[in-house]
Enzyme design. Structure first.
Site, PDB file in Angstrom:
ATOM      1  N   THR A 128       0.864  -1.190   0.000  1.00 11.83           N
ATOM      2  CA  THR A 128       0.000   0.000   0.000  1.00 11.83           C
ATOM      3  C   THR A 128       0.893   1.230   0.000  1.00 11.83           C
ATOM      4  OG1 THR A 128      -0.036   0.238   2.407  1.00 11.83           O
ATOM      5  CG2 THR A 128      -1.682  -1.237   1.449  1.00 11.83           C
ATOM      6  N   ASP A 129       0.289   2.406  -0.090  1.00 12.92           N
ATOM      7  CA  ASP A 129       1.092   3.635  -0.068  1.00 12.92           C
ATOM      8  C   ASP A 129       1.861   3.763   1.250  1.00 12.92           C
ATOM      9  OD1 ASP A 129       0.308   4.246  -2.558  1.00 12.92           O
ATOM     10  OD2 ASP A 129      -1.223   5.711  -1.964  1.00 12.92           O
ATOM     11  N   CYS A 130       1.196   3.385   2.336  1.00 13.86           N
ATOM     12  CA  CYS A 130       1.862   3.521   3.643  1.00 13.86           C
ATOM     13  C   CYS A 130       2.735   2.313   3.984  1.00 13.86           C
ATOM     14  CB  CYS A 130       0.835   3.779   4.736  1.00 13.86           C
ATOM     15  SG  CYS A 130      -0.624   2.723   4.623  1.00 13.86           S
ATOM     16  N   TYR A 131       2.391   1.157   3.386  1.00 12.09           N
ATOM     17  CA  TYR A 131       3.183  -0.066   3.631  1.00 12.09           C
ATOM     18  C   TYR A 131       3.571  -0.650   2.273  1.00 12.09           C
ATOM     19  CZ  TYR A 131       1.532  -0.060   8.495  1.00 12.09           C
ATOM     20  OH  TYR A 131       1.271   0.254   9.792  1.00 12.09           O
ATOM     21  N   PRO A 132       4.628  -0.107   1.650  1.00 12.63           N
ATOM     22  CA  PRO A 132       4.914  -0.491   0.259  1.00 12.63           C
ATOM     23  C   PRO A 132       5.451  -1.910   0.077  1.00 12.63           C
ATOM     24  CG  PRO A 132       6.570   1.033   1.108  1.00 12.63           C
ATOM     25  CD  PRO A 132       5.514   0.944   2.156  1.00 12.63           C
TER      26      PRO A 132
END
Lengths: 502, 132
Positions: A128-132
């Protein structure tokens, strides 16, 4: 006389508390009477050390760089539940490794960690954007984790059924190996030392109470899952810090033919506040009754073969229907004693103080069976009602013709009254032909020990009979042993083809 | 003393087809108790029990007849570090090899074992093994 918990805790602090293990209490009460025992004893310690499948631990692994929101997590190839938060997971003791080259599961991972070994953490993510990050593999020790909090949803059964097996084959169960024809009885639980039998009214055992859990100081969360104290099957949900646990009291196990489980040592200290507690902690093995259940009945409600006490069970044999059957435990009484004794040593050394429940457990609650909105399919739903049969006095060639004409491979054999006495298959007929032809009648070649089913038997059980006996059809008989149908492996396909009669 | 006899049925000389045990009993007068026998088309394995004093004699005669003989001293072995003294092995053993001592520690009477292997499979902690 009554004693306050404050007084008991003050005595624990100054080292003057009198602590005894639960197996000593009956003798003390005999000697001193209830009032005398109340005056003399401050705390009774209990203990049990047995297989407790419903165990596991929450882990927080800390964040990696770049960070990952773990969606699926494996520890030494055993999948943990990761639907919690980015780097948290819950590993259940009975979960088995994806690679099946040896019996290994969650319980083994927990034991390996407590023993100081490394485990491999593997995780995947969509990113994800926060957990790439999308994947990670690393090796961890218990000390590398932020938390390893054991939370066992259901431990320390109040009592447990003993198990036997009336069938003709050996059963492999979570109650161990059960020999055919009631060849043995297995049981679990420490009897007089077991925590909940010493407080059946749940007066001092409840939420917030400090306990011994696998060598660490733990705590009772509240009632365990399936808590059914109204029927004598109360359970506890417990928690403790895995980082303080000891391998001695946390042991992975494999029940042959069943799967992985975890042996855990659990002990509960019981403050002796009044004569009611004196009475409940004076319980003896003779007073603790349980049922010997037939695990050969593959249903939820299994018949009881005998009612026995823990004194009977611990003696090494029990009576079932007039026969003496050897009995042995799955849980360790020696381990249970070690738990109770170590807990006693903690209290004598002032290492632990007692607390009363912040919320009481319901002593009358009963667990319900599952509500099933769709009834499990029965044999009558899919069996073939057009049964071609033969009588035992017919000639083999008649049987052969009938098998050919009706394109079937199985002929139930009936006696003169129409009752099922055997079965023959195309294989039996072929074998008779290949042999010298001396055998003339159906009864000469039929199998007399017929594996059969009934119309109301669940299909899953019938399917298991086919598989276990390596056969492809079962005659379906009514209560008078008359054949009302036949169930073949082909009929099982109806379950998937949507052709089942509603 | 327990002796494990093994013989191959391959080749010319085949002790598996000879009544070797009966012959030894007849010649030596030693009473032999056959506790377990697995014999198939290619090989045979027989566990016998003989009085300790006669074991050397019986062994020598059997070996002369082409049977290989192994003394089974600790037929079943218990790993103390793995065993938690639960007792799951006790009631399933047909020979009553296992029992508890007064302190509820598992006691193993290995001389009684006939190598059925049931306890090894049933032990939840993998603590039992058979002498190789």
């Amino acid at each position: 006389m009554e004693k306050s918990l404050d007084l008991i805790n003050a005595r624990i602090r100054d080292g003057s508390a009198r602590v005894v293990t639960a197996d000593e209490m009956p003798g003390i009460v005999d000697e001193l009477g209830e009032e005398g025992a109340l005056e003399e004893v401050d705390v009774v310690t209990t203990g049990t050390f047995g297989a407790m499948c419903s165990s596991g631990a929450f882990f927080n692994f800390g964040h990696a760089d770049p960070p990952i929101r773990m969606e699926r997590v494996w520890l030494n190839d055993v999948e943990a539940y990761a639907g919690i938060a980015a780097v948290d997971a819950y590993l259940g003791a009975t979960q088995e490794a994806d690679t099946k080259d040896r019996p290994y599961g969650g319980a083994h991972v927990l034991e390996d960690l407590v023993a100081g070994g490394t485990v491999e953490l593997r995780a995947t993510s969509r990113g994800t954007d926060c957990y790439p990050r999308r994947g990670i593999t690393t090796e961890l020790l218990l000390e590398d984790m932020n938390q390893a909090i054991m939370v066992n949803p259901r431990n320390s059964y109040q009592r447990y059924n003993a198990a036997t097996n009336t069938t003709d084959r050996t059963l492999h169960t979570y109650m161990g190996t059960l020999l055919p024809r009631c060849g043995n009885v297995s049981y679990s639980g420490a009897g007089t030392l077991s925590p909940l039998v010493n407080d059946p009214g749940f007066r001092v055992i409840g939420s917030g109470v400090p306990i011994f859990l696998a060598g660490a100081e733990g705590m009772i969360v509240g009632e365990g899952t399936q808590h059914s104290a109204g029927g004598g099957f109360g359970t506890l949900m417990v928690t403790g810090d895995m980082k303080r646990m000891r391998q001695e009291f946390l042991r992975a196990a494999v029940m042959n033919g069943y799967g992985v489980t975890l042996y855990i040592g659990v002990g509960v200290p019981i403050p002796v506040l009044d004569t009611r507690i004196v009475r409940s902690t004076a319980v003896r093995d003779e007073d603790i009754m349980t049922e010997v259940i037939d695990y050969g009945t593959p249903r939820r409600d299994r018949p009881s073969m005998a009612r026995v006490s823990y004194a009977d069970l611990k003696s090494g044999s029990v009576e079932i229907g007039g026969e003496t059957v050897r009995a042995s435990s799955l849980s360790s009484y020696r381990g249970a004693r070690a738990v109770a004794q170590e807990l006693k040593a903690w209290l004598e050394a002032g290492k632990m103080e007692l607390a009363l429940p912040t919320r009481r457990l319901d002593p009358a609650k009963r667990a319900k069976p599952m509500r099933e909105t769709a009834v499990a399919p029965r044999v009558s739903d899919i069996m073939n009602r057009q049964v071609i049969s033969i009588t035992e006095d017919e000639e083999i060639r008649v049987a052969a013709k009938r098998l050919l004409k009706d394109e079937t491979n199985h002929l139930p054999v009936l006696d003169g009254n129409g009752a099922l006495v055997g079965i023959i298959t195309t294989y039996d007929v072929s074998k008779a032909v290949v042999n010298d032809g001396r055998l003339k009648q159906v009864k000469d070649i039929m199998t007399r020990k017929v594996i059969k089913t009934t119309p109301d038997e669940p299909v899953d059980i019938a399917a298991q009979k086919l598989e276990q006996n390596n056969i492809s059809a079962l005659p379906v008989v009514d209560a008078t042993n008359r054949v009302v149908g036949i169930l073949s492996a082909i009929d099982l396909g109806k379950l998937f083809g949507g052709r089942r009669r509603r | 003393m327990k002796l494990l006899l093994t013989f191959s049925r391959k080749g010319q000389y085949d002790p598996g087809r000879e009544p070797v045990i009966a012959r030894v009993v007849k010649e030596t007068g030693v009473l032999i108790n056959v506790e377990k026998a697995n014999i198939d088309s290619m090989a045979g394995e027989v566990l016998i029990d003989v009085p300790d004093a006669d074991a050397a004699l019986v062994r020598r005669r059997l070996e002369e007849m082409g049977v290989s003989v192994r003394v089974m001293e600790n037929a079943v072995a218990r790993d103390e570090a793995e065993c938690i003294d639960c007792g799951a092995c006790i009631s399933i053993c047909p020979q009553e090899v296992f029992s508890f001592d007064p302190g509820w520690r598992l006691r193993v009477n290995a001389e009684r074992c006939v190598l059925c292997g049931r306890c090894i499979r049933a032990c939840p902690h993998g603590a039992l093994s058979q002498q190789e």
